[in-house]
Scaffold this motif. Sequence first.
Motif, PDB file in Angstrom:
ATOM      1  N   UNK A 206       0.852  -1.184   0.000  1.00  0.00           N
ATOM      2  CA  UNK A 206       0.000   0.000   0.000  1.00  0.00           C
ATOM      3  C   UNK A 206       0.894   1.243   0.000  1.00  0.00           C
ATOM      4  N   UNK A 207       0.996   1.855  -1.192  1.00  0.00           N
ATOM      5  CA  UNK A 207       1.852   3.027  -1.340  1.00  0.00           C
ATOM      6  C   UNK A 207       1.019   4.229  -1.764  1.00  0.00           C
ATOM      7  N   UNK A 208       1.095   5.276  -0.956  1.00  0.00           N
ATOM      8  CA  UNK A 208       0.356   6.515  -1.216  1.00  0.00           C
ATOM      9  C   UNK A 208       1.293   7.496  -1.934  1.00  0.00           C
ATOM     10  N   UNK A 209       0.783   8.131  -3.000  1.00  0.00           N
ATOM     11  CA  UNK A 209       1.585   9.117  -3.735  1.00  0.00           C
ATOM     12  C   UNK A 209       0.714  10.324  -4.062  1.00  0.00           C
ATOM     13  N   UNK A 244       2.221   0.107   3.968  1.00  0.00           N
ATOM     14  CA  UNK A 244       1.970  -1.334   3.972  1.00  0.00           C
ATOM     15  C   UNK A 244       1.739  -1.861   5.380  1.00  0.00           C
ATOM     16  N   UNK A 245       2.382  -1.270   6.374  1.00  0.00           N
ATOM     17  CA  UNK A 245       2.283  -1.786   7.746  1.00  0.00           C
ATOM     18  C   UNK A 245       1.007  -1.341   8.458  1.00  0.00           C
ATOM     19  N   UNK A 246       0.146  -0.551   7.814  1.00  0.00           N
ATOM     20  CA  UNK A 246      -1.058  -0.047   8.464  1.00  0.00           C
ATOM     21  C   UNK A 246      -2.297  -0.742   7.889  1.00  0.00           C
ATOM     22  N   UNK A 247      -3.401  -0.688   8.638  1.00  0.00           N
ATOM     23  CA  UNK A 247      -4.669  -1.263   8.182  1.00  0.00           C
ATOM     24  C   UNK A 247      -5.603  -0.197   7.609  1.00  0.00           C
ATOM     25  N   UNK A 248      -5.283   1.058   7.863  1.00  0.00           N
ATOM     26  CA  UNK A 248      -6.103   2.152   7.340  1.00  0.00           C
ATOM     27  C   UNK A 248      -5.312   3.455   7.397  1.00  0.00           C
ATOM     28  N   UNK A 258      -6.602  20.404  -8.933  1.00  0.00           N
ATOM     29  CA  UNK A 258      -5.411  20.214  -9.752  1.00  0.00           C
ATOM     30  C   UNK A 258      -4.427  19.204  -9.197  1.00  0.00           C
ATOM     31  N   UNK A 259      -4.621  18.739  -7.951  1.00  0.00           N
ATOM     32  CA  UNK A 259      -3.702  17.785  -7.349  1.00  0.00           C
ATOM     33  C   UNK A 259      -4.240  16.359  -7.518  1.00  0.00           C
ATOM     34  N   UNK A 260      -3.324  15.376  -7.611  1.00  0.00           N
ATOM     35  CA  UNK A 260      -3.692  13.992  -7.913  1.00  0.00           C
ATOM     36  C   UNK A 260      -3.186  13.069  -6.812  1.00  0.00           C
ATOM     37  N   UNK A 261      -4.089  12.154  -6.372  1.00  0.00           N
ATOM     38  CA  UNK A 261      -3.746  11.178  -5.339  1.00  0.00           C
ATOM     39  C   UNK A 261      -3.735   9.775  -5.961  1.00  0.00           C
ATOM     40  N   UNK A 262      -2.663   9.016  -5.710  1.00  0.00           N
ATOM     41  CA  UNK A 262      -2.538   7.653  -6.223  1.00  0.00           C
ATOM     42  C   UNK A 262      -2.459   6.677  -5.059  1.00  0.00           C
ATOM     43  N   UNK A 263      -3.036   5.475  -5.267  1.00  0.00           N
ATOM     44  CA  UNK A 263      -2.849   4.363  -4.341  1.00  0.00           C
ATOM     45  C   UNK A 263      -2.335   3.181  -5.150  1.00  0.00           C
ATOM     46  N   UNK A 264      -1.059   2.835  -4.968  1.00  0.00           N
ATOM     47  CA  UNK A 264      -0.401   1.803  -5.783  1.00  0.00           C
ATOM     48  C   UNK A 264      -0.534   2.133  -7.271  1.00  0.00           C
ATOM     49  N   UNK A 265      -0.248   3.373  -7.639  1.00  0.00           N
ATOM     50  CA  UNK A 265      -0.274   3.862  -9.031  1.00  0.00           C
ATOM     51  C   UNK A 265      -1.680   3.905  -9.615  1.00  0.00           C
ATOM     52  N   UNK A 266      -2.734   3.678  -8.814  1.00  0.00           N
ATOM     53  CA  UNK A 266      -4.117   3.835  -9.280  1.00  0.00           C
ATOM     54  C   UNK A 266      -4.655   5.163  -8.740  1.00  0.00           C
TER      55      UNK A 266
END
Length: 285
Positions: A206-209, A244-248, A258-266
């Motif tokens: 789980x990677x936040x970008x 990755x180590x968290x549940x939420x 104008x800003x973009x949020x990704x979760x595992x490149x989605x």
Amino acid sequence: MTELGARLKEARTAKGYSIDDLQEITKIQKRYLAGIEEGNYATMPGAFYVRAFIKQYADAVGLNGDELLETYKMEIPSPTNEDVSKNIPATPSRRSLGGRSSNKFMEIFPMLVVGLFIIAIIVIVWTLFQNLPKDTPEQVDTGDGLTIETKPQQPQVKPDAEEENDPVEEEKEEVVEEPEKVEQQLTLIETQGDTSTYELTGAENYKVKIVAANNTWLNIRDQDNKILVDQAVNAGQTYELDATSFTRVRIRMGYTTGNTLYMNDQIVEFPTDRTTQNLVIQFNK
């Protein structure tokens, strides 16, 4: 005391909060909170933080931070790009680039050793095969001065007809079915006000970008409401967090336009048109 400070203090008193209580809730030092109520912004680290702290103060006491900033914008100092850039730390993704390149050789080295070992075995087997004795004709002495060469007896081969009659069992190849690969799925559960809840399934990491096209304030908390990130992100910058180590995680963006949020490149869609939104992402492991 300014009109804005009086309004915030009145809302705090109505909630029954002391300055110490508000410091615990917002994690803002109480000298900054007192400075906001008194209209003394000179104690703040910069104009950008003044607006961010006022918004957090307002949200904590039940007021609309965006409306207050718009209503009293003449009283509040406006941030400059220089103020924002001074307070942005290096992102984790940039700090980790050097480590990746330095470890690349150590990842390849074991494979090189195994490859050399296999080549050495092939050379040894080939050398032994070349030194094996070859079949030579046997010489027989007849006693009268003549020598007869005899060739080694070749194994008898069955006629084709007999081979056709021999039953041959056909080997059946065993087909191994590969398990289906589960793809990541991000599902919107509900939206209440400026908070929307998603559920993420089918992912191992789980990677936040966040890719920022405009300046924004970023606050990320874990399942225990512990603050993981609380900082400004400047336009043109990218921020990454391995969750990755968290549940939420709860992601709060002060300015979503104008800003973009990704979760595992989605890409994670912002369900509403609000400037400030909270996105709660639950990881189904």
